[in-house]
Each structure stands twice: as structure tokens, then as C-alpha cells.
Scaffold this motif. Structure first.
Motif, PDB file in Angstrom:
ATOM      1  N   GLN A 181      -6.264   0.157  -7.281  1.00 31.99           N
ATOM      2  CA  GLN A 181      -6.884  -1.100  -7.271  1.00 31.99           C
ATOM      3  C   GLN A 181      -6.123  -2.150  -6.257  1.00 31.99           C
ATOM      4  O   GLN A 181      -4.935  -1.767  -6.021  1.00 31.99           O
ATOM      5  N   ASP A 182      -6.742  -2.997  -5.528  1.00 32.83           N
ATOM      6  CA  ASP A 182      -6.393  -4.042  -5.002  1.00 32.83           C
ATOM      7  C   ASP A 182      -5.504  -5.096  -5.871  1.00 32.83           C
ATOM      8  O   ASP A 182      -5.856  -5.142  -7.008  1.00 32.83           O
TER       9      ASP A 182
ATOM     10  N   LYS B 111      -6.241 -11.468  -7.092  1.00 26.79           N
ATOM     11  CA  LYS B 111      -6.062 -12.880  -6.341  1.00 26.79           C
ATOM     12  C   LYS B 111      -5.368 -13.934  -7.187  1.00 26.79           C
ATOM     13  O   LYS B 111      -5.474 -13.946  -8.596  1.00 26.79           O
TER      14      LYS B 111
ATOM     15  N   GLU C  62       0.822  -1.152  -0.120  1.00 28.26           N
ATOM     16  CA  GLU C  62       0.032  -0.099  -0.094  1.00 28.26           C
ATOM     17  C   GLU C  62       0.717   1.467   0.055  1.00 28.26           C
ATOM     18  O   GLU C  62       0.498   2.376  -0.288  1.00 28.26           O
TER      19      GLU C  62
ATOM     20  N   TRP D  14      -2.050  -4.162 -12.534  1.00 28.28           N
ATOM     21  CA  TRP D  14      -3.280  -3.690 -12.032  1.00 28.28           C
ATOM     22  C   TRP D  14      -3.304  -2.123 -11.681  1.00 28.28           C
ATOM     23  O   TRP D  14      -2.025  -1.742 -11.548  1.00 28.28           O
TER      24      TRP D  14
END
Length: 1042
Positions: free
Chosen positions: A435-436, A439, A103, A431
Motif C-alpha cells: 500500500q501507499d 497521508k 518504492e 502500513w
């Protein structure tokens, strides 16, 4: 040569920069506060270090593509003085997957970039080395400049002894959400996680090493570029864990250090040396090291082999550069290197085209491909296989954790059936910065490729140890309920597994049964998650009632019947001359007939019986009877001085032999025969053979031309060329392709699929059977850079690729049957081709028995038809490959076989009632007409109707009547449509001539009488000629009105 840090391609921007990005850390005395209670910082030290500088790619040679070469850059300290409320780097970040908090890195880098450059950008984040590492920032501004920053810690930030493969940096209790253990039990090592941290620590030293060793040697740089292209074409550098350009650059540095490569070598010599090393060195057994230190505290190479599948140590002796490379991936690299060395040693003219310019995607390289989807199912596999340590080491990445054990499991089960097992690698995740991260389950599917071994592929038996041996229990445990005790002919009682497979098509798919069983038994992966792409095209060459077979058994039955007939001909008594040779000359006898014949027994109710001729005649009130095509057999008679020397006399003698042959076969063997002047039809066991008597000197006699002075000269004539092709060239070709089928069992399926596709495009009449068979044969005789196909599916894909990419205008297709051509002869053939190009057909195929004339393409295709085939193949290939690589299912696999009808001017719709091969259509009808065959074959006293195909007869009439006005296209395998293309030149006004008014109407233009096609009348003629067969005539364009 700078390292190619990742395995993804550089962004397609005008300028690409790549640099190291040291991370800021808090000053000493600060603590992160991130570790859970009960965990201590490493060695009790404080947490922070200050920032360092940023360094760019010093060599500017990071990528192979010239248009995408990165520019050298030098970045100032990106974030200024640390400590802030949320610092990026802590000393304790080493533990518990805290290394590089995702982050903070992207936001900090983005802020710095905009502050120090004044450039706005669109930011993305990508993982290029390991999933457990922090993301790397990729920014793109309005000027199409892409900057990729690789985060790395300050020098000596971590204690290197804590990052050895035997150390643990992820506590089991924390990972499983439990309280810290109090019994002092040792933690399992986390070698992959340790390696990921070490990789970032060593980035700068690796750049300096490559810059020093490769920077001034242009030959080494060129060699690395060639090697990266070589890897890219084979997709070996694709995805995480691929054999990246960085690895091959470090490998070149290793070979320089061992003096196997010299800095004065050319790029070609570097390429060859590295490929030779890869082909002969197995890094899964004997690892290599760039470390020259004699420090006894460093772990040995053997210690790394215990933790990793492939071992290649960097100069520090602590980092395994191939930590993420699986054994399967390296074995694939090794296999490709061996193929490449064989290609380089062959000294072929197009070696670099094949080696560096021919792509090898997985679906076109491997015989069978399967997709495991959805990937979330691998979580259950990890639990079933008890892979907790691997999951902990890979940060919960169940795909990476399960990959090695699954491939090992399948390799053990398929040991005798496959030559190589390869797998796809998880794609490089990218990405948006806001955004995260995606997965693991979002990675798509895990794809496995099998390179089949024809020798063991079709065995239905897995033979285990004898029942009283210790290994018997291991065999039973491995195969589960499929293992059973069986007694064999030698009296031994063994464990064995028997697979259900009766036909050759089913035997080719035994690996599907093996994979499905083992994955369900050992990995808890159900069959619904295994999407096997191995026999999806088989349905296109399956007969009406043979849904489990692709026709190999029917072809073999016809060949056995032919062999029996040959023995009967050899043993005939009463012929004036003995038989010197019996040779087959039909596609069935070389295993390439698209739909093989089956024994026929006609139902007499469908025919009128002509008793005086002992023949049958189709009834007009019944549907068209089944199509029966006789198989041509050439019967050579011995030479004799009694043979006449006149061509007409020879024809009469041959006719007498045809009659005598029918009499003797009927008298001595009771076969139903019907003789004519040119051939003798023989009905044997439900198969019809057409025997042609041949005299070896007849073509020579037909060449003789006598001058008025009585001088005899030899000159090829259409009659002599046709006779030699039918009685000499065709039997030799049939024999050679029959032998090829014995060596490569997949040849039959590939050739038949190829012909089925060409004919489905309505282009079959433009190509002879023999020309398409030879193109298919080239895939097996000259498979480079691939291996010979072992399944019809991959062979058909390569057929489409060959047709669409081969330079038919400037090169002959040399098919080296029986390996008769030497390399020098092939060079000579190419030189002769260029010298006589204008005299040769547009498509030239050379064989050992046809070195100059390309007899199989003399009558076609035309340049327009060949170009249309090339265009259709180029469009069909990516569509079909995309379908086969779709883990959700291929969809409608017949789509690429359906012809484009919108290109035709007129469509003639035919009635299925009078299409004898209606059920052979690409889209087989749910219901059709009875074709007058009894379900149970048996002896027949009458010869069936031969070669009766109303659409083909109608087509011949159309071409005879309107050949000057239009071209006609049809699919002989059950096509319901005839496509018509008007010839553009035929619509140009012609001067009035009474002798050429057929199909034209006289009009006045400029005061002169001219003729133009009378299209309306021609369309009416189409219907009249096809009365009863034609349902409708549709017009799709109106060029005649222009």
C-alpha cells in the motif's frame, strides 16, 4: 543498551530482531536521472557507492519488557551486488527529499529476506524516526519472528558539511513548483531534513557507542530499562518526536562521559541521577553535547539553538539527537522529572509503585484536553502563519510544521492560567508493503493538554499595558477585537480583555474561550475544529435551573448563611451557659453535597396547615413536595459544675437548652424555629438549619460502667461511639474538608461527581457521605504521581482509577488531613493495620482524628458492595477515557452513570409523581411535576416539610420487613427503580419454626416440614407497602423455583 530507535512498542511476537540495513547503490559512473533540469549533483560528483554489510543489535537490550528483548542478529549483505535498473541509493539522493525512495526499500528488503532465510513473512512498513525518511521494513513469519530493518547509507556516503543545520538541501523553487531562481538569492536552511539524513548515517556509530559504554555495566543497563519504563508509563516516548528510549540511553552515555554517572552505580542510582539531571537542566536554553572534538569547523551549540527547540548533540558534533523533540515535550519531561524527584525524596512506602507501575495517560494527567480535528485544517494554519520554510524543511508535514508555532501562541495567551501545555505526537505510521504510505491527515487528531494553574485560572481579565506604552500595539495585535481600553480604579487607562464568565464552572472554561479566539484569529482554525474536553461532566452536578453553574455559588450562599447564624448563636443573650463553639456537620458546609440546597419558599396550596402546631402537612391530592434537608450544626456549651453526671439527666438538660435556644432566636432575631428534645430547626433566609446542643463530657459519661461493687470502668458503647462521632468527629472532619476546599477549588466538583456516580450505580446506601468525601480528598492530599486536580473531570477519572486499583484488603487508605501525619507515623499505622486486620472493616480509611478504627466505614460497605464498586469503576474508566479522547465527540457522556439493571432479580418501578428529587436523575426528564415551591424566594412564616422523601421511607420499610430475604438498592437522586437481589442463603429450606414464618411458606420435603420463601406473596407485599408509589414490579430471574 542498544538504542530504542523508535517510539513505538516492539511487536508482540515471540522473537524480535532489530538490525541495521545498509543500502545498495550504483557503481561509480551511474547517474540517477532523478533531479529536475537545472539542478546539479552535489559538488559535481558521480552518484554511486557499493554495498556494505548489515549489523544487528549487539547488546540484545533494546527494549524494557523482558518478554520482548531483541535477539542479537548479524545479517549478510541484503541485496548482493548493485547496480540494477532501479538502484536504491544515489549520491544525489540527498537533494529534494529524494533520500530513501519508498518504492524500492521495502520490496528489496522483502525479496532478500525470503531469498536468504527461506521464510515467508507478512511485511509491513513503518516510519520510526522522521516522516521525510524512507520507510523501515518489518517482517513477521509463521514462527512469530519479527525483524525490523533500519536502512542506512554506507559510511562517508554524503559530505557531512552539507548536512549542517545551516545548509539547504531542498530548493524552494522546486518545492513550490516554480522555475529555479536566477538571482542567486540564498536558500533557507533545512535543519530538520538534514538531521533526518544524518540520523541514518550515524546509526551504526551510535550502536557502537552504546555497546562500548553500556555493554558491560549491568547497573547502567538496569537504569536504562527503568528509565524506559518511566517514559512509557507517562507516554513520553509515544509517537514521532517523543523522548524515546534511544534518547535516554544516549543521555546516560552523556552523564557517564561527564562522570555524573559511574559504571558501578546500581539501576536505582542511575534512574535517580538521570531524573535529577532532567529536573534541573533546561535543554531548550542550555544544550549539551557528547562531542569532545575541538575542531573549529564544527558548529557551536548556540548555532543549533537557532534551528532547534531542544539541543543534545551526538559525538560527531553535527547531529542534534533532539531535533524532533519540541519545547513543549521537553518541558513535559522536565515537569515529570521534577515530580518524580519529589516522590523519591518523600521516601513513601509505595514510591516504586507510583513511579514505575502507575500509567499516566494524557486524559488522566491534564486538567483539560482539546482535540484539533480534522488535521487537514492545519494546512490553512500554515498558510496563515506563513510557515513555508517549515513546510519545506519538514517535507510538507503541516502537522509538524504548525505544532511549534501553535503551542507558542497558546502558551502566550494562557500564560497566567496554565502551568504546563503538552501535546500529543503524531503516531508512528505503519502500513502494508503493498500500500501507499498514509497521508498526514490520516494521523487522527492533534491533542493538547493543559495543566491548569488555580491561582490565575478563574480571572476574567487579561490586563495589558497602559494605552500610551509601546507594548500596547503588540497587545492589541495579539488579542485582536477582544482588546479594548478600560479605565481602572487607580485611574490608569489600560488595554484589557474581558471574558464572559459568571459562575465558577464558566470561569474554569475560560481557557476554551482563549484557545478558540486565538486559533481563529491567528491560525484560521474555526471553533468547529476545536473539540474542548474540559467541562463535559458538569451537567451531572448541575441543578434544575442552574445550567451555567455546577453549584459552587449555591454552596457558598449556604455557607454564608451558616456563618451569619453562627454569629447570632455566639451573640445570644439569656442562655444559662455561653456558647463555646459552633461547628458545621453537614456535607453542604464542606462543599460536597451533590445538589446544594436553594432558599425555599413553600406554596401553601400544596399543604394542609396545622395551625395548632404551626406546621405544614403535604396534601395527598398533590404531587410530593420538594425535598428539603436541614443542615446540621453542632452548638457546644461551656463546661460547668452545674451539669449533672447522669446520662439521662444530661439528656433532659440538653432538651431544655434546645427549647430555650428556639425562644431566644425567635425573640431576639425573629427567626422561625421549631424545637424538639434532640434538636432545634431554624429557618433563616430560606435555608433550614438543625442545631444540636452538645456537652463535651457526655460521651465520657456514657462510657462509664459501674460494677456491682461500685467500681467505675470506661468502656465504649454504641451510644457513646455514635455521640462522639456526631458531635466531635464529624464537625472536625467538616472543618478540615472546608479548609481543603479553600486550597483546592476543584475538590467540591470532584467529591460531588464521585458521590453522584456511586449513587447512580444504586450503591449509595452502602457508603457514608464521609467515606466518599475522604476518598476524594485523598486525590488532592496524595496526588502522586499526578499533581492535585484542578478540574472536576480529571479528578473524577482519578477517583475511578483509585477505587478500581487500590488494594483495599491489604492496605488502609491514609488521608493526611492538614499534613498531621509524619512518615514514621504512617509506617506505624500500616503495621498496626496488618496486626488488627481481622477486626477492621473491609474498607479502612485513616485520618489524623481516626487513627485506628475507621469510623466512617464501620457500618459499610460490605465486601460484596465494595467489590461491585471496584468492578464498575474498572469498567467505567476506560469507557469514559475513550469517549473523552475521541476527537469526533464524546457521544453520550452519561452512559457510565447509568446502572446495570440486568444484575437484579426484581425491579420495583416507582411513580415520578411521588419522587421529590425526580429532576436530579442522570437522565433528567423533559417534564416533571411541580413541587410546591414559589419561583421567587422570600420570607416564610411557616417551617417547610423537612426530609420528606417517599422512596426513602418506602425503602426503609422494605429493609425492615425483608432484610433477611433480600438486598435493596436505590439512587436517591431521582431514581425511578429499586433493584432487589435475593440473598442466596434465604432460599435454602429451613426447619419449621412458628416464630420465623414471616414471608415463608411451609412445604413438605422428604417427609419433613420445612419453610421456603413465599416469593409470590413477597412481591405482592412490595406493591401493598408502596401503594400509590409503586407502578410495577418486574421479575428478572426465577431463582426461587430452583
Amino acid at each position: 543498551m542498544a538504542p530504542d530507535w523508535g517510539s513505538s512498542s516492539p511487536p508482540s511476537s515471540a522473537l524480535y530482531c532489530e538490525g541495521l540495513f545498509p543500502l545498495p547503490a550504483p557503481s561509480p559512473g551511474h547517474c540517477c536521472g532523478q533531479l529536475p533540469p537545472g539542478y546539479l549533483h552535489p559538488a559535481g560528483r558521480q552518484c554511486g557507492y557499493g554495498p556494505d554489510h548489515a549489523q544487528g543489535d549487539p547488546t540484545g537490550q533494546g527494549w524494557a519488557e523482558p518478554a520482548l528483548l531483541p535477539q542479537a542478529c548479524s545479517l549478510p549483505s541484503p541485496l548482493g551486488s548493485p547496480p540494477g535498473p532501479r538502484p536504491c541509493l544515489w549520491k544525489c539522493s540527498l537533494l529534494l527529499h529524494q533520500w530513501l525512495p519508498p518504492e524500492t526499500i521495502p520490496v528489496a528488503a522483502a525479496t532478500w529476506w525470503e531469498t536468504h532465510t527461506g521464510l515467508g513473512a507478512q511485511y509491513g512498513v513503518t516510519n520510526l524516526v522522521g516522516e521525510a525518511q524512507g520507510p523501515q521494513v518489518q517482517g513477521k513469519d509463521e514462527r512469530l519472528v519479527t525483524v525490523r530493518l533500519h536502512p542506512c547509507p554506507p559510511p562517508d556516503f554524503f559530505r557531512l558539511c552539507r548536512l549542517l543545520p545551516s545548509k539547504n538541501n531542498v530548493r524552494s523553487a522546486w518545492y513550490r513548483g516554480q522555475s529555479p531562481p536566477g538571482d542567486g538569492s540564498p536558500e533557507l536552511p533545512t535543519p530538520h531534513y538534514n538531521t533526518w539524513v544524518l540520523q541514518d548515517t550515524a546509526l551504526e556509530s551510535h550502536v557502537q557507542l552504546l555497546s562500548t559504554m553500556l555493554g558491560s555495566a549491568l547497573g547502567l543497563k538496569d537504569g536504562v530499562v527503568l528509565l524506559k519504563i518511566w517514559l512509557r508509563q507517562r507516554e513520553l516516548d509515544k509517537g514521532l518526536g517523543g523522548f524515546s528510549g534511544f534518547l535516554v540511553s544516549m543521555l546516560v552515555a552523556f552523564l557517564v562521559s561527564t562522570h555524573e554517572i559511574h559504571t558501578t552505580m546500581s539501576g536505582y542510582q542511575v534512574l535517580r541521577s538521570v531524573l535529577q539531571f532532567l529536573a534541573t537542566t533546561d535543554l531548550t536554553v542550555h544544550g549539551i553535547s557528547l562531542c569532545l572534538s575541538s575542531d573549529s569547523s564544527l558548529p557551536a551549540v548556540a548555532d543549533f539553538h537557532q534551528a532547534f527547540s531542544v539541543v543534545f548533540l551526538d559525538p560527531s558534533g553535527r547531529l542534534n539527537l533532539c531535533a524532533d523533540v519540541t519545547a513543549s515535550t521537553y518541558h513535559q519531561v522536565q515537569h515529570e522529572a521534577q515530580l518524580s524527584m519529589a516522590l523519591l525524596d518523600s521516601k513513601a512506602d509505595d514510591v516504586f509503585q507510583l513511579l514505575l507501575m502507575t500509567p499516566k495517560p494524557m486524559i488522566r494527567t491534564f486538567d483539560h484536553v482539546l482535540h484539533l480535528h480534522p488535521l487537514s485544517r492545519l494546512q490553512a494554519a500554515c498558510h496563515r502563519l506563513k510557515l513555508w520554510p517549515e513546510l519545506q524543511d519538514h517535507g510538507g508535514d503541516y502537522v509538524a510544521a504548525a505544532l511549534g508555532p501553535l503551542t507558542t501562541l497558546l502558551e502566550q495567551g494562557l500564560e497566567s492560567r496554565i502551568h504546563l501545555l503538552a501535546h500529543s505526537r503524531p503516531p508512528v505510521s505503519e502500513w502494508d508493503i503493498s500500500q501507499d504510505p498514509p497521508k498526514h491527515r490520516d494521523s487522527g487528531a492533534l491533542t493538547l493538554g493543559f495543566l491548569l494553574q488555580p491561582e490565575g485560572l478563574t480571572s476574567v481579565l487579561e490586563l495589558g499595558p497602559e494605552a500610551d506604552q509601546p507594548k500596547a500595539s503588540d497587545f492589541r495585535q495579539f488579542w485582536g477585537s477582544r482588546s479594548e481600553l478600560r479605565r481602572f480604579q487607580d485611574g490608569a487607562i489600560r488595554e484589557a480583555v474581558v471574558w464572559e464568565a459568571a459562575s465558577m464552572a464558566q470561569k474554569r472554561l475560560i481557557p476554551h474561550q482563549v484557545v478558540t479566539h486565538l486559533l481563529a484569529l491567528h491560525a484560521d482554525i474555526p471553533g468547529t475544529c476545536v473539540h474542548y474536553m474540559g467541562g463535559l461532566l458538569d451537567a451531572l452536578i448541575q441543578g434544575l435551573k442552574e445550567t451555567s453553574s455546577t453549584g459552587e455559588e449555591a454552596l457558598a450562599a449556604a455557607v454564608r448563611c451558616y456563618d451569619d447564624l453562627s454569629r447570632l448563636l455566639w451573640g445570644l443573650e439569656g442562655l444559662p451557659l455561653t456558647v463555646s463553639a459552633v461547628q458545621g456537620a453537614h456535607p453542604v458546609l464542606r462543599y460536597t453535597e451533590v445538589f446544594p440546597p436553594t432558599p425555599v419558599r413553600p406554596a401553601y396550596s400544596f399543604y394542609e396547615h396545622l395551625r395548632e402546631r404551626a406546621s405544614l402537612l403535604p396534601r395527598t391530592d398533590k404531587p410530593c413536595p420538594a425535598y428539603v434537608e436541614p443542615m446540621t450544626v453542632i452548638c457546644h456549651l461551656e463546661g460547668s459544675g452545674q451539669w449533672p453526671q447522669d446520662a439521662e439527666a444530661i439528656r433532659r438538660v440538653r432538651a431544655a437548652f434546645q427549647l430555650r435556644l428556639a425562644e431566644l432566636l425567635t425573640q431576639q432575631h425573629g427567626l422561625q424555629c421549631r424545637a424538639s428534645a434532640m434538636h432545634t430547626d431554624v429557618l433563616k433566609d430560606g435555608f433550614v438549619f438543625r442545631i444540636r446542643v452538645a456537652y463535651q463530657r457526655e460521651p465520657q459519661i456514657l462510657r462509664e460502667m459501674r460494677s456491682p461493687e461500685g467500681m467505675i470502668s470506661l468502656r465504649d458503647t454504641p451510644a457513646s461511639l455514635c455521640l462522639e462521632k456526631d458531635t466531635r468527629q464529624l464537625p472536625l472532619l467538616t472543618s478540615a474538608l472546608h479548609g481543603l476546599q479553600q486550597q483546592h477549588p476543584a475538590f467540591s466538583g470532584v467529591a460531588r461527581l464521585a458521590k453522584r456516580w456511586v449513587r447512580a450505580q444504586l450503591l449509595g446506601d452502602g457508603f457514608t457521605d464521609e467515606s466518599l468525601d475522604l476518598v476524594a480528598a485523598a486525590l488532592f492530599l496524595h496526588p502522586e504521581p499526578f499533581t492535585p486536580p484542578s478540574s472536576p473531570q480529571v479528578g473524577f477519572l482519578r477517583f475511578l482509577f483509585l477505587v478500581s486499583t487500590f488494594d483495599w484488603k491489604n492496605n488502609p487508605l491514609i488521608v493526611n488531613l492538614n499534613n498531621e501525619f509524619t512518615a514514621e507515623e504512617q509506617v506505624e499505622i500500616r503495621s498496626g493495620f496488618l496486626a488488627t486486620r481481622t477486626q477492621l472493616p473491609i474498607m479502612v480509611i485513616i485520618t489524623p482524628n481516626d487513627r485506628k478504627n475507621s469510623i466512617w466505614t464501620q457500618d459499610g460497605p460490605s465486601p460484596q458492595i465494595l467489590q461491585q464498586l471496584v468492578v464498575l469503576a474498572a469498567k467505567a474508566l476506560p469507557v469514559l477515557e475513550k469517549q473523552l479522547m475521541d476527537p469526533r465527540g464524546p457521544g453520550d457522556i452519561r452512559m457510565v452513570f447509568r446502572p446495570p439493571l440486568d444484575m437484579y432479580d426484581v425491579l420495583i418501578r416507582l411513580s415520578p409523581r411521588h419522587i421529590p428529587r425526580h429532576r436530579q436523575a442522570v437522565d433528567s426528564p423533559a417534564a416533571s411535576f411541580c413541587r410546591g415551591l414559589l419561583s421567587e424566594p422570600g420570607p416564610s412564616s411557616l417551617m417547610p416539610v423537612l426530609g420528606y422523601d417517599p422512596p426513602q421511607l418506602y425503602l426503609a420499610q422494605l429493609r425492615e420487613a425483608f432484610r433477611d430475604l433480600a438486598l435493596f438498592f436505590y439512587d436517591q437522586h431521582g431514581g425511578e427503580v429499586i433493584g432487589v437481589l435475593w440473598k442466596p442463603t434465604s432460599f435454602q429450606p429451613q426447619p419449621f419454626k412458628a416464630s420465623t414464618t414471616k414471608g415463608h411458606v411451609v412445604v413438605s420435603q422428604g417427609g419433613e416440614l420445612v419453610m421456603v420463601p413465599n416469593v409470590e406473596a413477597i412481591l405482592e407485599d412490595f406493591v401493598i407497602l408502596g401503594e400509590g408509589l409503586v407502578q410495577a414490579v418486574e421479575t428478572l430471574s426465577e431463582r426461587w423455583t430452583v
